[in-house]
Design a protein around this motif. Structure first.
Motif, PDB file in Angstrom:
ATOM      1  N   ASP A  75       0.823  -1.201   0.000  1.00 37.17           N
ATOM      2  CA  ASP A  75       0.000   0.000   0.000  1.00 37.17           C
ATOM      3  C   ASP A  75       0.866   1.263   0.000  1.00 37.17           C
ATOM      4  OD1 ASP A  75      -2.097   1.853   0.498  1.00 37.17           O
ATOM      5  OD2 ASP A  75      -2.115   1.411   2.649  1.00 37.17           O
ATOM      6  N   PRO A  76       1.388   1.667  -1.175  1.00 37.99           N
ATOM      7  CA  PRO A  76       2.196   2.895  -1.219  1.00 37.99           C
ATOM      8  C   PRO A  76       1.302   4.134  -1.199  1.00 37.99           C
ATOM      9  CG  PRO A  76       2.060   1.936  -3.399  1.00 37.99           C
ATOM     10  CD  PRO A  76       1.313   1.015  -2.476  1.00 37.99           C
ATOM     11  N   ILE A  77       1.690   5.111  -0.396  1.00 39.74           N
ATOM     12  CA  ILE A  77       0.976   6.384  -0.397  1.00 39.74           C
ATOM     13  C   ILE A  77       1.998   7.516  -0.458  1.00 39.74           C
ATOM     14  CG2 ILE A  77      -1.029   5.483   0.844  1.00 39.74           C
ATOM     15  CD1 ILE A  77      -0.056   7.025   3.297  1.00 39.74           C
ATOM     16  N   GLU A  78       1.596   8.585  -1.101  1.00 35.74           N
ATOM     17  CA  GLU A  78       2.437   9.772  -1.222  1.00 35.74           C
ATOM     18  C   GLU A  78       1.890  10.833  -0.275  1.00 35.74           C
ATOM     19  OE1 GLU A  78       2.786  12.766  -4.764  1.00 35.74           O
ATOM     20  OE2 GLU A  78       4.088  11.030  -5.143  1.00 35.74           O
ATOM     21  N   ILE A  79       2.736  11.310   0.611  1.00 35.41           N
ATOM     22  CA  ILE A  79       2.337  12.304   1.602  1.00 35.41           C
ATOM     23  C   ILE A  79       2.956  13.642   1.226  1.00 35.41           C
ATOM     24  CG2 ILE A  79       2.511  12.969   4.026  1.00 35.41           C
ATOM     25  CD1 ILE A  79       2.628   9.894   4.588  1.00 35.41           C
ATOM     26  N   SER A  80       2.104  14.628   0.989  1.00 33.27           N
ATOM     27  CA  SER A  80       2.565  15.980   0.659  1.00 33.27           C
ATOM     28  C   SER A  80       2.638  16.810   1.923  1.00 33.27           C
ATOM     29  CB  SER A  80       1.601  16.641  -0.331  1.00 33.27           C
ATOM     30  OG  SER A  80       1.526  15.893  -1.511  1.00 33.27           O
ATOM     31  N   LEU A  81       3.775  17.443   2.133  1.00 30.13           N
ATOM     32  CA  LEU A  81       3.936  18.319   3.295  1.00 30.13           C
ATOM     33  C   LEU A  81       3.659  19.763   2.884  1.00 30.13           C
ATOM     34  CD1 LEU A  81       7.220  16.927   4.882  1.00 30.13           C
ATOM     35  CD2 LEU A  81       4.852  16.396   5.461  1.00 30.13           C
ATOM     36  N   PRO A  82       2.887  20.480   3.684  1.00 30.13           N
ATOM     37  CA  PRO A  82       2.638  21.883   3.355  1.00 30.13           C
ATOM     38  C   PRO A  82       3.941  22.687   3.403  1.00 30.13           C
ATOM     39  CG  PRO A  82       1.277  21.162   5.223  1.00 30.13           C
ATOM     40  CD  PRO A  82       2.215  20.050   4.896  1.00 30.13           C
ATOM     41  N   LYS A  83       4.022  23.754   2.619  1.00 27.92           N
ATOM     42  CA  LYS A  83       5.219  24.604   2.626  1.00 27.92           C
ATOM     43  C   LYS A  83       5.480  25.183   4.008  1.00 27.92           C
ATOM     44  CE  LYS A  83       5.203  25.804  -2.209  1.00 27.92           C
ATOM     45  NZ  LYS A  83       5.135  26.831  -3.224  1.00 27.92           N
ATOM     46  N   GLY A  84       4.430  25.370   4.778  1.00 30.23           N
ATOM     47  CA  GLY A  84       4.573  25.952   6.104  1.00 30.23           C
ATOM     48  C   GLY A  84       4.787  24.939   7.221  1.00 30.23           C
ATOM     49  N   TRP A  85       5.139  23.699   6.866  1.00 25.56           N
ATOM     50  CA  TRP A  85       5.366  22.671   7.893  1.00 25.56           C
ATOM     51  C   TRP A  85       6.502  23.131   8.805  1.00 25.56           C
ATOM     52  CZ3 TRP A  85       2.772  18.191   9.022  1.00 25.56           C
ATOM     53  CH2 TRP A  85       3.387  17.327   9.931  1.00 25.56           C
ATOM     54  N   THR A  86       6.265  23.190  10.114  1.00 23.92           N
ATOM     55  CA  THR A  86       7.263  23.720  11.043  1.00 23.92           C
ATOM     56  C   THR A  86       7.878  22.667  11.956  1.00 23.92           C
ATOM     57  OG1 THR A  86       5.509  24.262  12.611  1.00 23.92           O
ATOM     58  CG2 THR A  86       6.202  26.002  11.081  1.00 23.92           C
ATOM     59  N   SER A  87       7.320  21.486  11.998  1.00 21.05           N
ATOM     60  CA  SER A  87       7.810  20.443  12.903  1.00 21.05           C
ATOM     61  C   SER A  87       9.077  19.786  12.350  1.00 21.05           C
ATOM     62  CB  SER A  87       6.723  19.387  13.090  1.00 21.05           C
ATOM     63  OG  SER A  87       7.173  18.335  13.915  1.00 21.05           O
ATOM     64  N   SER A  88       9.903  19.287  13.244  1.00 19.56           N
ATOM     65  CA  SER A  88      11.138  18.609  12.833  1.00 19.56           C
ATOM     66  C   SER A  88      10.898  17.190  12.350  1.00 19.56           C
ATOM     67  CB  SER A  88      12.130  18.586  14.002  1.00 19.56           C
ATOM     68  OG  SER A  88      11.584  17.850  15.084  1.00 19.56           O
ATOM     69  N   GLU A  89       9.684  16.673  12.577  1.00 21.08           N
ATOM     70  CA  GLU A  89       9.357  15.304  12.163  1.00 21.08           C
ATOM     71  C   GLU A  89       7.960  15.218  11.585  1.00 21.08           C
ATOM     72  OE1 GLU A  89      11.674  12.400  15.300  1.00 21.08           O
ATOM     73  OE2 GLU A  89       9.579  12.873  15.680  1.00 21.08           O
ATOM     74  N   VAL A  90       7.784  14.206  10.745  1.00 21.62           N
ATOM     75  CA  VAL A  90       6.478  13.758  10.292  1.00 21.62           C
ATOM     76  C   VAL A  90       6.309  12.387  10.929  1.00 21.62           C
ATOM     77  CG1 VAL A  90       5.131  12.981   8.306  1.00 21.62           C
ATOM     78  CG2 VAL A  90       6.639  14.964   8.084  1.00 21.62           C
ATOM     79  N   ASN A  91       5.287  12.237  11.753  1.00 18.89           N
ATOM     80  CA  ASN A  91       5.011  10.953  12.391  1.00 18.89           C
ATOM     81  C   ASN A  91       3.717  10.402  11.820  1.00 18.89           C
ATOM     82  OD1 ASN A  91       7.153  10.785  14.524  1.00 18.89           O
ATOM     83  ND2 ASN A  91       6.264  12.776  14.983  1.00 18.89           N
ATOM     84  N   LEU A  92       3.703   9.115  11.529  1.00 22.08           N
ATOM     85  CA  LEU A  92       2.553   8.502  10.885  1.00 22.08           C
ATOM     86  C   LEU A  92       1.825   7.574  11.838  1.00 22.08           C
ATOM     87  CD1 LEU A  92       4.295   7.757   7.496  1.00 22.08           C
ATOM     88  CD2 LEU A  92       2.869   9.716   8.096  1.00 22.08           C
ATOM     89  N   ARG A  93       0.502   7.575  11.723  1.00 21.20           N
ATOM     90  CA  ARG A  93      -0.364   6.691  12.503  1.00 21.20           C
ATOM     91  C   ARG A  93      -1.297   5.990  11.527  1.00 21.20           C
ATOM     92  NH1 ARG A  93       3.170   8.183  15.268  1.00 21.20           N
ATOM     93  NH2 ARG A  93       3.054   9.354  17.196  1.00 21.20           N
ATOM     94  N   VAL A  94      -1.458   4.680  11.661  1.00 18.50           N
ATOM     95  CA  VAL A  94      -2.297   3.918  10.736  1.00 18.50           C
ATOM     96  C   VAL A  94      -3.227   2.982  11.490  1.00 18.50           C
ATOM     97  CG1 VAL A  94      -0.642   3.984   8.833  1.00 18.50           C
ATOM     98  CG2 VAL A  94      -0.601   2.079  10.436  1.00 18.50           C
ATOM     99  N   GLY A  95      -4.243   2.521  10.760  1.00 19.42           N
ATOM    100  CA  GLY A  95      -5.168   1.557  11.321  1.00 19.42           C
ATOM    101  C   GLY A  95      -6.385   1.401  10.437  1.00 19.42           C
ATOM    102  N   LEU A  96      -7.423   0.807  11.015  1.00 20.41           N
ATOM    103  CA  LEU A  96      -8.679   0.583  10.316  1.00 20.41           C
ATOM    104  C   LEU A  96      -9.804   1.293  11.054  1.00 20.41           C
ATOM    105  CD1 LEU A  96      -6.881  -1.846   9.290  1.00 20.41           C
ATOM    106  CD2 LEU A  96      -9.018  -3.062   8.987  1.00 20.41           C
ATOM    107  N   TRP A  97     -10.763   1.826  10.291  1.00 19.85           N
ATOM    108  CA  TRP A  97     -11.904   2.506  10.873  1.00 19.85           C
ATOM    109  C   TRP A  97     -13.180   2.122  10.137  1.00 19.85           C
ATOM    110  CZ3 TRP A  97     -14.967   6.046   8.166  1.00 19.85           C
ATOM    111  CH2 TRP A  97     -14.477   6.437   6.913  1.00 19.85           C
ATOM    112  N   LYS A  98     -14.282   2.262  10.854  1.00 16.04           N
ATOM    113  CA  LYS A  98     -15.613   2.014  10.294  1.00 16.04           C
ATOM    114  C   LYS A  98     -16.578   2.904  11.062  1.00 16.04           C
ATOM    115  CE  LYS A  98     -19.037  -1.653   9.879  1.00 16.04           C
ATOM    116  NZ  LYS A  98     -19.283  -3.093  10.106  1.00 16.04           N
ATOM    117  N   ASP A  99     -17.289   3.748  10.349  1.00 13.48           N
ATOM    118  CA  ASP A  99     -18.197   4.702  10.982  1.00 13.48           C
ATOM    119  C   ASP A  99     -17.413   5.525  12.013  1.00 13.48           C
ATOM    120  OD1 ASP A  99     -20.349   3.721   9.423  1.00 13.48           O
ATOM    121  OD2 ASP A  99     -20.655   2.096  10.857  1.00 13.48           O
TER     122      ASP A  99
END
Length: 127
Positions: A75-99
């Motif tokens: 499952d490849p995904i492309e994550i675009s960071l806003p030009k104004g991103w100020t944090s030193s890291e991008v942290n990812l959280r994943v899972g499954l959801w329903k309703d």
């Protein structure tokens, strides 16, 4: 559902740029209808910054409700960071959801919102 089998990313992002992360999922049992994948992008303080639930071909055409035991999904995904991103890291959280429900992960580093903690990606120029 094994969430995820593993993940792979480029390791370094930049404001205004993109980072490609590939999740590897393994279905160990049927989840039933309506379950969807989510990816949340949070900053170094764990504040939600972006929702990537609909990004990528798997999320548009082959959600977990269609998976059968023994199915492995890349499952490849492309994550675009806003030009104004100020944090030193991008942290990812994943899972499954329903309703309004999130499936509770069985393994992995998990936060208090039933999300698996994915990789931390360093952001250049924000150290």
């Amino acid at each position: 559902m094994s969430i995820p089998a593993s993940s792979r990313g480029s390791g370094i992002g930049s404001p205004g740029g993109t980072v490609v992360v590939t999740w590897y999922w393994q279905c160990v049992e049927d989840v039933g209808p309506g379950w969807r994948l989510f990816t949340h992008v949070v900053d170094s303080r764990d504040r939600a910054r972006r929702n990537q639930d609909k990004v990528g071909a798997i999320r548009q055409h082959f959600q977990p409700e269609h998976w059968r035991p023994g199915t492995f999904v890349e499952d490849p995904i492309e994550i675009s960071l806003p030009k104004g991103w100020t944090s030193s890291e991008v942290n990812l959280r994943v899972g499954l959801w329903k309703d309004r429900e999130r499936m509770k992960p069985r393994t992995g580093p998990i936060d208090d919102e039933n999300r698996v903690k994915g990789p931390a990606i360093r952001v250049s120029g924000r150290e």
